[in-house]
Design an enzyme around this catalytic site. Structure first.
Site, mmCIF file in Angstrom:
data_model
loop_
_atom_site.group_PDB
_atom_site.id
_atom_site.type_symbol
_atom_site.label_atom_id
_atom_site.label_comp_id
_atom_site.label_asym_id
_atom_site.label_seq_id
_atom_site.Cartn_x
_atom_site.Cartn_y
_atom_site.Cartn_z
ATOM 1 N N GLY A 167 -9.973 18.857 20.091
ATOM 2 C CA GLY A 167 -9.302 18.628 18.676
ATOM 3 C C GLY A 167 -10.345 19.734 17.080
ATOM 4 C CB THR A 168 -13.309 21.206 16.974
ATOM 5 O OG1 THR A 168 -14.436 18.978 17.043
ATOM 6 C CG2 THR A 168 -14.635 20.923 15.631
ATOM 7 C CD GLN A 224 -9.864 8.851 17.915
ATOM 8 O OE1 GLN A 224 -9.424 8.040 18.377
ATOM 9 N NE2 GLN A 224 -10.837 9.439 17.590
ATOM 10 C CB THR A 282 -10.521 34.047 31.696
ATOM 11 O OG1 THR A 282 -11.337 34.869 31.634
ATOM 12 C CG2 THR A 282 -10.329 33.400 32.861
ATOM 13 C CG ASN A 316 -12.617 9.569 13.424
ATOM 14 O OD1 ASN A 316 -11.237 9.391 12.004
ATOM 15 N ND2 ASN A 316 -13.601 10.075 13.307
ATOM 16 C CB CYS A 336 -18.265 13.194 15.587
ATOM 17 S SG CYS A 336 -17.098 12.994 16.399
ATOM 18 C CB SER A 358 -9.171 16.008 21.479
ATOM 19 O OG SER A 358 -10.311 15.538 22.221
ATOM 20 C CB ALA A 359 -7.842 16.448 26.629
ATOM 21 C CG HIS A 360 -12.693 13.749 24.567
ATOM 22 N ND1 HIS A 360 -13.596 12.608 23.667
ATOM 23 C CD2 HIS A 360 -12.772 14.825 23.766
ATOM 24 C CE1 HIS A 360 -14.148 13.280 22.686
ATOM 25 N NE2 HIS A 360 -13.542 14.109 22.711
HETATM 26 N N1 PLP Z 1 -10.848 14.670 14.687
HETATM 27 C C1 PLP Z 1 -10.615 13.427 15.086
HETATM 28 C C2 PLP Z 1 -10.117 12.955 14.411
HETATM 29 C C3 PLP Z 1 -11.479 13.100 15.989
HETATM 30 O O1 PLP Z 1 -11.390 12.168 16.512
HETATM 31 C C4 PLP Z 1 -11.994 13.951 16.831
HETATM 32 C C5 PLP Z 1 -14.230 13.420 17.518
HETATM 33 O O2 PLP Z 1 -13.821 11.981 17.537
HETATM 34 C C6 PLP Z 1 -12.070 15.072 16.514
HETATM 35 C C7 PLP Z 1 -10.965 15.551 15.745
HETATM 36 C C8 PLP Z 1 -12.772 16.183 17.129
HETATM 37 O O3 PLP Z 1 -12.432 16.389 18.478
HETATM 38 P P1 PLP Z 1 -13.068 17.042 19.683
HETATM 39 O O4 PLP Z 1 -13.976 16.264 20.193
HETATM 40 O O5 PLP Z 1 -12.636 17.205 21.224
HETATM 41 O O6 PLP Z 1 -13.612 18.316 19.319
#
Ligand code: PLP
Length: 366
Positions: free
Chosen positions: A69-70, A163, A221, A135, A308, A183-185
């Site tokens: 996501g970042t 989210q 890659t 989030n 975070c 974001s997959a996780h």
């Molecule tokens: N954006 C939102 C709304 C999130 O909740 C998060 C992670 O908590 C991110 C971005 C960042 O994603 P990633 O952990 O995949 O970099």
């Protein structure tokens, strides 16, 4: 252990894990190589791209794999260095990317976390970026209306849907979204992998230079195994959205009812349309962090804000933006369930919160 911090990260799905093993141990060929061993990996990437594109209703060439996501957020924001119109409750991936932008306006939100955009001066912002779902408090924004507003005023529209993807239905064409980060996780895929949807009409510039991977826009890659696992996890969770949502709403009600019955004085920050299973509550006169540590001793994982932000002991920017009264704000905790959580776990968590809150009150009286 009871894990109820799924907005921070989720457990990898077994099906996703099995799907990725093959590309780590057996089919480990480089997708850029022309022999069939390499092309097997290439095929797996393209099949995953197709799966994801179908789920969010876009073309395959509009999906770009990223490290999460970042990165997806950075890719979008940094191409609009003239100006960005965003909100005060975005994730730091957006807020800190915006620090590099010349002209940024941060829109206010109301007490429910809904972005207030209607009477805004919009000149000088080629991009509007508003998160799909928050989030910390889970609020779902009216994305179709926001995209319409952006387009009417000559802006492109991006949404950080980290989210939301895998938790609510998303159709990028119907919602008229130009860019979307995922974001997959957050949906039982692996960490360190995600994707960016970019409408092909928007002309996405390259972000990482090097080889010709990802249509020459994001070199390096490919993380084949994680890409495959991400698509598997998304397909799996997406087939169960409605069932999951019903179960998660029940778990939320268990917690809210138990706290009310125990006469805990709290504010529910996730009142309106919000992510299923995400509950942000602010308890009067306690520290959310103290509750988190107390629950940790009982092997229960919840959050006192966004993961975070765990180093930041201040009241979070989201809780400030929705104007939670000071005597409640410090006592904010976030419980985020996933479909694997049980009703019994929701009961145990509620009882632990009640016990912890009452202990804090009692200690204070001594
Ligand atoms: N954006 C939102 C709304 C999130 O909740 C998060 C992670 O908590 C991110 C971005 C960042 O994603 P990633 O952990 O995949 O970099």
């Amino acid at each position: 252990m009871i894990y109820a911090d799924n907005a921070a990260t989720t457990k990898l799905s077994k099906k996703a894990f099995i799907s990725m093993q093959k590309y780590l141990l057996d089919n480990y060929g480089n997708p850029s190589q022309l022999y069939s061993f390499g092309q097997e990996s290439k095929k797996a990437i393209e099949k995953s791209r197709e799966t994801i594109a179908k789920i969010i209703n876009c073309e395959t060439e509009e999906i770009f794999f990223t490290s999460g996501g970042t990165e997806s957020d950075n890719w979008v924001i940094k191409q609009f260095d003239d100006g960005v119109l965003t909100s005060k409750i975005e994730h730091h991936a957006i807020l800190n990317s915006c620090k590099k932008i010349k002209n940024v306006k941060y829109l206010d939100v109301n007490n429910n976390g809904l972005v207030q955009y209607k009477n805004t001066q919009v000149n000088g912002y080629p991009l509007m970026s508003v998160m799909f779902a928050n989030n910390e408090i889970g609020t779902i924004q009216p994305i179709a209306d926001l995209a319409k507003f952006a387009h009417k005023n000559g802006m492109k529209f991006h949404t950080d849907a980290v989210q939301a993807v895998g938790h609510i239905e998303i159709d990028v064409k119907k919602l008229d979204i130009d860019f979307l980060s995922a974001s997959a996780h957050k949906f039982h895929g692996p960490k360190g992998i995600g994707f960016l949807y970019a409408n092909k009409k928007c002309g996405l510039p390259a972000f990482i230079n090097g080889g010709s991977q990802e249509m020459s826009k994001r070199a390096g890659t490919e993380n084949v195994a994680s890409i495959v696992a991400m698509a598997t996890a998304l397909e799996e969770i997406n087939n169960n959205l409605a069932i999951n949502a019903r179960h998660l709403k029940k778990l939320e009600s268990i917690v809210l009812d138990k706290l009310k019955a125990a006469k805990i004085d709290f504010i529910n920050n996730s009142k309106i349309d919000h992510l299923p299973g995400l509950l942000s509550i602010s308890i009067k006169g306690v520290s959310g962090e103290a509750i988190l540590h107390h629950l940790d001793l009982m092997d229960i994982c919840i959050s006192s804000g966004s993961a975070c932000d765990s180093k930041n002991k201040q009241i979070s920017h989201v809780i400030k933006a929705i104007k939670v009264p000071a005597e409640y704000a410090k006592g904010t905790i976030r419980i985020s369930f996933c479909a694997n959580n049980t009703k019994k776990e929701a009961q145990i968590i509620s009882e632990a919160i009640i016990k912890s809150t009452n202990l804090i009150y009692k200690k204070r009286q001594l």
